[in-house]
Design a protein around this motif. Structure first.
Motif, PDB file in Angstrom:
ATOM      1  N   GLN A 175      13.468   0.245 -15.491  1.00 35.18           N
ATOM      2  CA  GLN A 175      14.456   0.229 -16.589  1.00 35.18           C
ATOM      3  C   GLN A 175      15.695  -0.161 -16.294  1.00 35.18           C
ATOM      4  N   VAL A 176      16.398  -0.555 -16.950  1.00 38.39           N
ATOM      5  CA  VAL A 176      17.632  -0.836 -16.811  1.00 38.39           C
ATOM      6  C   VAL A 176      18.949  -0.037 -17.406  1.00 38.39           C
ATOM      7  N   LEU A 177      18.227   0.879 -18.390  1.00 44.01           N
ATOM      8  CA  LEU A 177      19.224   1.614 -19.423  1.00 44.01           C
ATOM      9  C   LEU A 177      18.641   3.042 -19.362  1.00 44.01           C
ATOM     10  N   ARG A 178      19.585   4.016 -19.360  1.00 39.43           N
ATOM     11  CA  ARG A 178      19.513   5.421 -19.442  1.00 39.43           C
ATOM     12  C   ARG A 178      20.140   5.820 -20.862  1.00 39.43           C
ATOM     13  N   ASP A 201      24.222   1.629 -18.851  1.00 46.29           N
ATOM     14  CA  ASP A 201      23.583   0.900 -17.646  1.00 46.29           C
ATOM     15  C   ASP A 201      23.478   1.602 -16.272  1.00 46.29           C
ATOM     16  N   LEU A 202      22.951   0.843 -15.365  1.00 46.07           N
ATOM     17  CA  LEU A 202      22.674   1.591 -14.011  1.00 46.07           C
ATOM     18  C   LEU A 202      24.031   1.891 -13.322  1.00 46.07           C
ATOM     19  N   ASP A 203      25.244   1.589 -13.920  1.00 43.70           N
ATOM     20  CA  ASP A 203      26.392   1.731 -13.301  1.00 43.70           C
ATOM     21  C   ASP A 203      27.008   2.962 -13.997  1.00 43.70           C
ATOM     22  N   GLN A 216      28.732   2.860 -20.605  1.00 42.28           N
ATOM     23  CA  GLN A 216      28.062   3.088 -21.883  1.00 42.28           C
ATOM     24  C   GLN A 216      27.958   1.493 -22.590  1.00 42.28           C
ATOM     25  N   VAL A 217      26.983   1.192 -23.032  1.00 39.95           N
ATOM     26  CA  VAL A 217      26.645  -0.224 -23.566  1.00 39.95           C
ATOM     27  C   VAL A 217      26.256  -0.141 -24.973  1.00 39.95           C
TER      28      VAL A 217
END
Length: 251
Positions: free
Chosen positions: A187-190, A220-222, A225-226
């Protein structure tokens, strides 16, 4: 009857146990203790709760959601009856602890809901607790992040709106109820769940109510916050004095 009719006639594709396809990527994990020292609760209720949780976990472990499918908590477990091995455990009824067959299964729905908030899966039905029964000693989650259940009126339903396959893992160990969500792809989100506007409020009738709002941030992976979205509002009647002296509540 309406619930049974909806299960059968709505056209909803429901999740079921599957061994394939593989879901090797761990996406969310959580554990809660099986037994706690609770004020005015006989220990035998909690011991029986463990029996009920083992049966429910066995019914839910391995349930797999293909894209578009919905997991219904009660459709997977079925009615908790003595004939199936369920025993009297701890139920909350109108803010009071009472014995009842299948009691304690809210611990499982609470854990499932909390884990799901840390995934992109969509909660389509969830019911909040209307009473705050025990003080917060040892609480690690924000108030109001559980999901009450009552067969079959109050269900917890989770839909897979992602392109990936998801599989639920549940087990009862010696001390904990442990759960995890696995996916067929990374998954690409936490996600981070937190509360705002938490307060206790004195009421005209002499008691107290408790309130908050629960939000969820996505990163995201970096680590950027999105998203930041409202999850729910909670309002509950308190069954204890919020100014309890230390050592008088849950331990």
């Amino acid at each position: 009857a309406r619930r049974w009719a909806w299960w059968r006639l709505s056209g909803t594709a429901f999740a079921k146990k599957r061994e394939e396809p593989p879901c090797p990527f761990l996406c969310a994990v959580h554990a809660t203790p099986l037994v706690r020292q609770l004020r005015d609760v006989d220990m035998w209720m909690q011991e029986n709760k463990v029996i009920n949780l083992r049966l429910a976990a066995g019914a839910l472990d391995g349930v797999t959601l293909l894209p578009g499918e919905t997991l219904s908590y009660w459709r997977c477990i079925g009615e908790p009856t003595r004939r199936k091995g369920y025993v009297e455990g701890m139920l909350l009824r109108n803010g009071q602890v009472v014995p009842g067959v299948g009691g304690g299964l809210c611990q499982c729905s609470n854990l499932l809901y909390w884990m799901t908030l840390h995934t992109p899966l969509t909660v389509t039905e969830r019911h909040r607790h209307g009473y705050d029964v025990f003080p917060d000693a040892g609480r690690t989650q924000p108030f109001g992040t559980g999901a009450t259940c009552f067969y079959n009126y109050l269900d917890l339903m989770i839909r897979n709106d992602t392109p990936d396959v998801w599989r639920l893992s549940l087990r009862v160990t010696e001390k904990d109820l442990e759960g995890a969500w696995y996916a067929s792809a990374p998954q690409v989100l936490r996600y981070e769940v937190y509360e705002r506007e938490h307060r206790f409020q004195g009421e005209y009738w002499g008691g107290y109510t408790r309130h908050n709002t629960v939000f969820r941030r996505a990163f995201d992976l970096d680590g950027v916050q999105v998203a930041d979205e409202l999850v729910c509002e909670n309002h509950a009647v308190m069954m204890y004095d919020p100014m309890l002296p230390e050592g008088k509540g849950e331990t």
